[in-house]
Scaffold this motif. Structure first.
Motif, PDB file in Angstrom:
ATOM      1  N   GLY A 443       0.807  -1.211   0.000  1.00 53.57           N
ATOM      2  CA  GLY A 443       0.000   0.000   0.000  1.00 53.57           C
ATOM      3  C   GLY A 443       0.844   1.267   0.000  1.00 53.57           C
ATOM      4  N   HIS A 444       0.220   2.358  -0.432  1.00 52.32           N
ATOM      5  CA  HIS A 444       0.983   3.607  -0.543  1.00 52.32           C
ATOM      6  C   HIS A 444       1.426   4.118   0.828  1.00 52.32           C
ATOM      7  CE1 HIS A 444      -2.948   5.445   0.404  1.00 52.32           C
ATOM      8  NE2 HIS A 444      -2.240   6.460   0.852  1.00 52.32           N
ATOM      9  N   GLU A 445       0.647   3.821   1.894  1.00 53.88           N
ATOM     10  CA  GLU A 445       1.056   4.252   3.229  1.00 53.88           C
ATOM     11  C   GLU A 445       2.354   3.563   3.644  1.00 53.88           C
ATOM     12  OE1 GLU A 445      -0.131   6.302   5.858  1.00 53.88           O
ATOM     13  OE2 GLU A 445      -1.131   7.280   4.175  1.00 53.88           O
ATOM     14  N   ALA A 446       2.458   2.255   3.354  1.00 53.09           N
ATOM     15  CA  ALA A 446       3.673   1.519   3.690  1.00 53.09           C
ATOM     16  C   ALA A 446       4.857   2.050   2.896  1.00 53.09           C
ATOM     17  CB  ALA A 446       3.477   0.030   3.420  1.00 53.09           C
ATOM     18  N   ARG A 447       4.628   2.362   1.638  1.00 52.14           N
ATOM     19  CA  ARG A 447       5.721   2.893   0.805  1.00 52.14           C
ATOM     20  C   ARG A 447       6.132   4.281   1.275  1.00 52.14           C
ATOM     21  NH1 ARG A 447       2.255   0.967  -3.262  1.00 52.14           N
ATOM     22  NH2 ARG A 447       1.781   3.115  -3.909  1.00 52.14           N
ATOM     23  N   ASP A 448       5.118   5.117   1.564  1.00 60.60           N
ATOM     24  CA  ASP A 448       5.432   6.482   1.996  1.00 60.60           C
ATOM     25  C   ASP A 448       6.207   6.504   3.310  1.00 60.60           C
ATOM     26  OD1 ASP A 448       4.138   7.343  -0.246  1.00 60.60           O
ATOM     27  OD2 ASP A 448       2.299   7.975   0.785  1.00 60.60           O
ATOM     28  N   ARG A 449       5.891   5.550   4.197  1.00 61.62           N
ATOM     29  CA  ARG A 449       6.563   5.507   5.506  1.00 61.62           C
ATOM     30  C   ARG A 449       7.855   4.671   5.472  1.00 61.62           C
ATOM     31  NH1 ARG A 449       2.907   6.736   9.907  1.00 61.62           N
ATOM     32  NH2 ARG A 449       0.836   7.285   9.107  1.00 61.62           N
ATOM     33  N   HIS A 450       8.179   4.139   4.283  1.00 60.83           N
ATOM     34  CA  HIS A 450       9.401   3.340   4.097  1.00 60.83           C
ATOM     35  C   HIS A 450       9.439   2.148   5.044  1.00 60.83           C
ATOM     36  CE1 HIS A 450      10.857   6.537   1.497  1.00 60.83           C
ATOM     37  NE2 HIS A 450      10.616   7.415   2.453  1.00 60.83           N
ATOM     38  N   ILE A 451       8.272   1.515   5.239  1.00 59.79           N
ATOM     39  CA  ILE A 451       8.209   0.306   6.063  1.00 59.79           C
ATOM     40  C   ILE A 451       8.692  -0.858   5.223  1.00 59.79           C
ATOM     41  CG2 ILE A 451       6.699  -1.241   7.354  1.00 59.79           C
ATOM     42  CD1 ILE A 451       4.870   1.159   7.865  1.00 59.79           C
ATOM     43  N   PRO A 452       9.708  -1.593   5.656  1.00 57.07           N
ATOM     44  CA  PRO A 452      10.267  -2.667   4.822  1.00 57.07           C
ATOM     45  C   PRO A 452       9.270  -3.804   4.616  1.00 57.07           C
ATOM     46  CG  PRO A 452      11.188  -2.765   7.037  1.00 57.07           C
ATOM     47  CD  PRO A 452      10.395  -1.494   6.965  1.00 57.07           C
ATOM     48  N   GLY A 453       9.407  -4.472   3.466  1.00 52.42           N
ATOM     49  CA  GLY A 453       8.543  -5.614   3.166  1.00 52.42           C
ATOM     50  C   GLY A 453       8.637  -5.969   1.699  1.00 52.42           C
ATOM     51  N   THR A 454       8.208  -7.199   1.373  1.00 50.17           N
ATOM     52  CA  THR A 454       8.273  -7.672  -0.016  1.00 50.17           C
ATOM     53  C   THR A 454       6.903  -7.751  -0.682  1.00 50.17           C
ATOM     54  OG1 THR A 454       8.081  -9.987   0.691  1.00 50.17           O
ATOM     55  CG2 THR A 454      10.312  -9.053   0.503  1.00 50.17           C
ATOM     56  N   GLY A 455       5.838  -7.669   0.120  1.00 49.84           N
ATOM     57  CA  GLY A 455       4.509  -7.824  -0.460  1.00 49.84           C
ATOM     58  C   GLY A 455       4.139  -9.270  -0.730  1.00 49.84           C
ATOM     59  N   LEU A 456       4.855 -10.208  -0.088  1.00 48.80           N
ATOM     60  CA  LEU A 456       4.571 -11.635  -0.300  1.00 48.80           C
ATOM     61  C   LEU A 456       3.813 -12.266   0.869  1.00 48.80           C
ATOM     62  CD1 LEU A 456       7.973 -12.880  -1.788  1.00 48.80           C
ATOM     63  CD2 LEU A 456       5.809 -12.598  -2.994  1.00 48.80           C
ATOM     64  N   GLY A 457       3.904 -11.675   2.058  1.00 48.20           N
ATOM     65  CA  GLY A 457       3.345 -12.305   3.256  1.00 48.20           C
ATOM     66  C   GLY A 457       1.875 -12.642   3.151  1.00 48.20           C
ATOM     67  N   LEU A 458       1.062 -11.671   2.737  1.00 48.90           N
ATOM     68  CA  LEU A 458      -0.384 -11.914   2.677  1.00 48.90           C
ATOM     69  C   LEU A 458      -0.757 -12.822   1.515  1.00 48.90           C
ATOM     70  CD1 LEU A 458      -1.772  -8.410   3.670  1.00 48.90           C
ATOM     71  CD2 LEU A 458      -1.624 -10.479   5.051  1.00 48.90           C
ATOM     72  N   ASP A 459       0.017 -12.797   0.435  1.00 54.61           N
ATOM     73  CA  ASP A 459      -0.210 -13.747  -0.652  1.00 54.61           C
ATOM     74  C   ASP A 459       0.024 -15.170  -0.151  1.00 54.61           C
ATOM     75  OD1 ASP A 459      -0.428 -14.538  -3.580  1.00 54.61           O
ATOM     76  OD2 ASP A 459       1.602 -15.216  -3.117  1.00 54.61           O
ATOM     77  N   ILE A 460       1.058 -15.355   0.662  1.00 50.23           N
ATOM     78  CA  ILE A 460       1.345 -16.670   1.242  1.00 50.23           C
ATOM     79  C   ILE A 460       0.228 -17.087   2.195  1.00 50.23           C
ATOM     80  CG2 ILE A 460       2.915 -17.889   2.801  1.00 50.23           C
ATOM     81  CD1 ILE A 460       5.194 -16.258   1.502  1.00 50.23           C
ATOM     82  N   VAL A 461      -0.213 -16.150   3.045  1.00 56.44           N
ATOM     83  CA  VAL A 461      -1.334 -16.440   3.954  1.00 56.44           C
ATOM     84  C   VAL A 461      -2.549 -16.919   3.167  1.00 56.44           C
ATOM     85  CG1 VAL A 461      -3.030 -15.375   5.477  1.00 56.44           C
ATOM     86  CG2 VAL A 461      -0.600 -14.895   5.802  1.00 56.44           C
TER      87      VAL A 461
END
Length: 493
Positions: A443-461
Motif C-alpha cells: 500500500g501507498h502508506e507503507a511505501r510512503d513511511r518506508h516500512i520494509p517488506g516484499t509484499g509476499l506475506g499476505l499472498d502466502i497467507v
C-alpha cells in the motif's frame, strides 16, 4: 316552415354547438361564419373572427401550402382536402390544427363556400414532436453504441435469458475459432478447447464463462486459456454482467473478453525466473548458514568478531526467509503447495507465535492482547499454519505505531475455526483493500513511511488458507487499523 329553412336551422344548430371548430369560408378566404368552438380555440369572439380571412390566422410558413390546396379545389382538380397546419392565436402563440375542407358549389358549378372543420391537435403534435426527438436521440445513441460495439478492442457477447447467443461483435467472432475450430452451436456452456490457468485442465460446462453468465452469475477478470495447440493458445480475461428490465426481469447477460496472453506469458516467465533464482540461492545459503553456526559455536573468537558474525547470521537468516517465501510462491503457482496434515493444537501454536513476536512488539511500543482457549485441536499442516499466524502477527506489529495494540483471538464455532488478528495501526485505503492479497502489492502508506517488506506475506497467507479449504478476509480503515479473519473447517483426527 319550409324544408329549406329547416335544413338551414339544423345546420346553424350543428355549427353553433359542435365541440369541433367549424367555419364557412368564402372562395377568397373570408370567414363567412365561425362557431364558438373555433373562436375559443383561436382566442377571438365570433364577430371578431368572422371579420378576418383565413390568410390572417394562418401561420406564414403554412400559408403557401394552404393556398395551393384551395386553388386546386377551386379549379376542380380535387373536391376536398385535409391539412395539418399552424394557426395564430390572438395572444400570439401557435395552435396546431387538423383542417378538413370541402367546397360547396351551386347547381351550375359556381364555387359558393368551403365547409371547414378544424380539430385542435396542439397537444398531440407536441407529443409527436417529443417522441420524434426522443427517437432521434435513441437512434444517435444506437449508432454510437453500434460503433463502440464493433470498434472496441475486446470481444463482446450478448446472451439471451435462455442461454442462446443473441449477438457478438467482430472481435469476439474472430476469437471463437480458437476454442471451437469445428464451429459453435450458439448456446452457452458448449465445451471446446478451453483450459484453466494451468493450461492443461479442461473447463467443465459449469466453469465455462458463458454458462456461468447464463446461470445468472456476475464476475470480473475470470482468466483461462483457449486453443488446441499449447504453443499458440490465447489467454482471456472475462467479465459478465446481468441485463435486467426496469421491472427487474432478467433479459440475459453481457460478457466482455480481453486478450491477456502477453501478460500471462510475462507472469510465467517472471515466476519461472523467481523460482529458478530461489532454488539456486538456497544451496549456497544453506552452506553459509551452516558454517556460520559452526563459527558461532567456537569459544576462541574475539567478542568483536562474534558480534560481526551475529550480524552476518541475522541477515543470512533474513535472506533465507525471503528465499523460502519465493519458493512457496512458486509452489502455489504450480498448484503443488505441499501440505503435511496432522493433528495440531492451534491454541498452543498461536500462543507460541505471540511469544515469538513479543520482543519485537515491546521494542516497537505495541501491546499484545491474546484471547485463546486452553486447547483447540484440529487437523492442519502445523508448519504452514504457523506461517499464517506469524505473517499476520508480524504485519500487525509492523504497521502499528507506538502505543498502539494488536489483538489475537482464536475460537471454534459450529465446526469452524476462527482466527482474528486486529490492530490499531495505519490501516489500508479503501481502494487498496481488494489488492492486499495480491503478490508483491504494498500500500501507498507503507511505501510512503518506508516500512520494509516484499509484499509476499499476505499472498502466502491466502494460498495456505485456501489449500486448507478456508477463507481469509480483511476489514480496514485508513488511520484506524485493520482486522484479518481466517476461517478454517474444524477437522478431528
Amino acid at each position: 316552415m319550409t324544408e329549406s329553412s329547416g335544413s338551414s336551422d339544423l345546420w346553424n344548430l350543428t355549427l353553433q354547438h359542435s365541440p369541433i371548430g367549424m367555419a364557412l369560408v368564402a372562395p377568397d378566404g373570408r370567414l363567412l361564419m365561425a362557431n364558438p368552438a373555433l373562436a375559443g380555440m383561436l382566442g377571438y369572439d365570433v364577430d371578431e373572427l368572422t371579420s378576418r380571412g383565413f390568410q390572417e390566422i394562418t401561420h406564414p410558413e403554412d400559408l403557401a401550402a394552404d393556398l395551393g390546396l384551395v386553388a386546386r379545389t377551386l379549379e376542380g382538380e380535387i373536391d376536398s382536402f385535409r391539412l395539418r397546419k399552424r394557426y395564430l392565436h390572438a395572444q400570439g402563440q401557435v395552435i396546431w390544427g387538423d383542417l378538413s375542407a370541402a367546397l360547396v358549389r351551386s347547381r351550375d358549378g359556381t364555387p359558393l363556400h368551403f365547409i371547414s372543420q378544424i380539430l385542435d391537435v396542439t397537444d398531440q403534435h407536441q407529443q409527436e414532436e417529443r417522441l420524434r426527438r426522443a427517437n432521434a436521440d435513441l437512434e444517435r445513441e444506437r449508432q454510437a453504441l453500434e460503433a463502440i460495439f464493433e470498434t472496441v478492442g475486446v470481444g463482446l457477447l450478448l446472451i439471451g435469458p435462455d442461454g442462446r447467443y443473441e449477438r457478438m461483435n467482430r472481435r469476439h467472432e474472430e476469437t471463437m475459432r480458437l476454442p471451437f475450430p469445428d464451429g459453435h452451436d450458439g448456446h452457452a456452456g458448449q465445451l471446446g478447447h478451453v483450459y484453466g490457468l494451468d493450461g492443461t485442465t479442461p473447463l467443465t460446462k459449469e466453469e465455462m464463462p458463458s454458462q456461468r453468465a447464463a446461470m445468472g452469475e456476475e464476475f470480473d477478470d475470470y482468466a483461462y486459456w483457449a486453443g488446441e495447440d499449447p504453443l499458440t493458445r490465447t489467454a482471456f480475461s472475462t467479465s459478465a454482467r446481468q441485463l435486467r428490465s426496469a421491472s427487474g426481469q432478467r433479459l440475459g447477460a453481457a460478457l466482455a473478453y480481453q486478450d491477456i496472453t502477453d501478460l500471462m506469458r510475462a507472469i510465467q516467465v517472471k515466476d519461472q525466473f523467481v523460482a529458478s533464482v530461489s532454488h539456486e540461492l538456497r544451496t549456497p545459503l544453506t552452506s553459509v548458514l551452516g558454517y556460520l553456526e559452526i563459527l558461532g559455536s567456537r569459544n576462541d573468537l574475539p567478542a568483536q568478531v562474534v558480534r560481526q558474525l551475529r550480524v552476518v547470521q541475522r541477515n543470512a537468516l533474513r535472506l533465507e526467509a525471503l528465499v523460502t517465501d519465493l519458493l512457496h510462491v512458486g509452489q502455489a503457482d504450480e498448484g503443488s503447495l505441499p501440505l503435511r496434515r496432522g493433528p495440531a493444537d492451534l491454541a498452543s501454536l498461536t500462543r507460541h507465535a505471540v511469544e515469538a513476536v513479543a520482543a519485537v512488539a515491546e521494542e516497537a511500543g505495541v501491546s499484545l492482547e491474546v484471547d485463546v482457549p486452553d486447547r483447540l485441536d484440529t487437523v492442519v499442516d502445523e508448519q504452514r499454519m504457523r506461517q499464517v499466524v506469524d505473517n499476520l502477527l508480524s504485519n500487525a506489529v509492523k504497521y502499528t505505531l507506538r502505543d498502539g495494540s494488536v489483538t489475537v483471538a482464536l475460537s471454534e464455532d459450529d465446526g469452524t475455526v476462527r482466527l482474528t488478528v486486529s490492530d490499531t495501526g495505519i490501516g489500508i485505503a479503501r481502494d487498496e483493500v481488494d489488492q492486499v492479497f495480491d503478490r508483491f502489492f504494498r500500500g501507498h502508506e507503507a511505501r510512503d513511511r518506508h516500512i520494509p517488506g516484499t509484499g509476499l506475506g499476505l499472498d502466502i497467507v491466502s494460498s495456505i488458507v485456501a489449500a486448507h479449504d478456508g477463507e481469509v478476509t480483511l476489514e480496514s480503515r485508513l488511520g484506524t487499523g485493520s482486522t484479518f479473519r481466517v476461517s478454517l473447517p474444524l477437522t478431528k483426527g
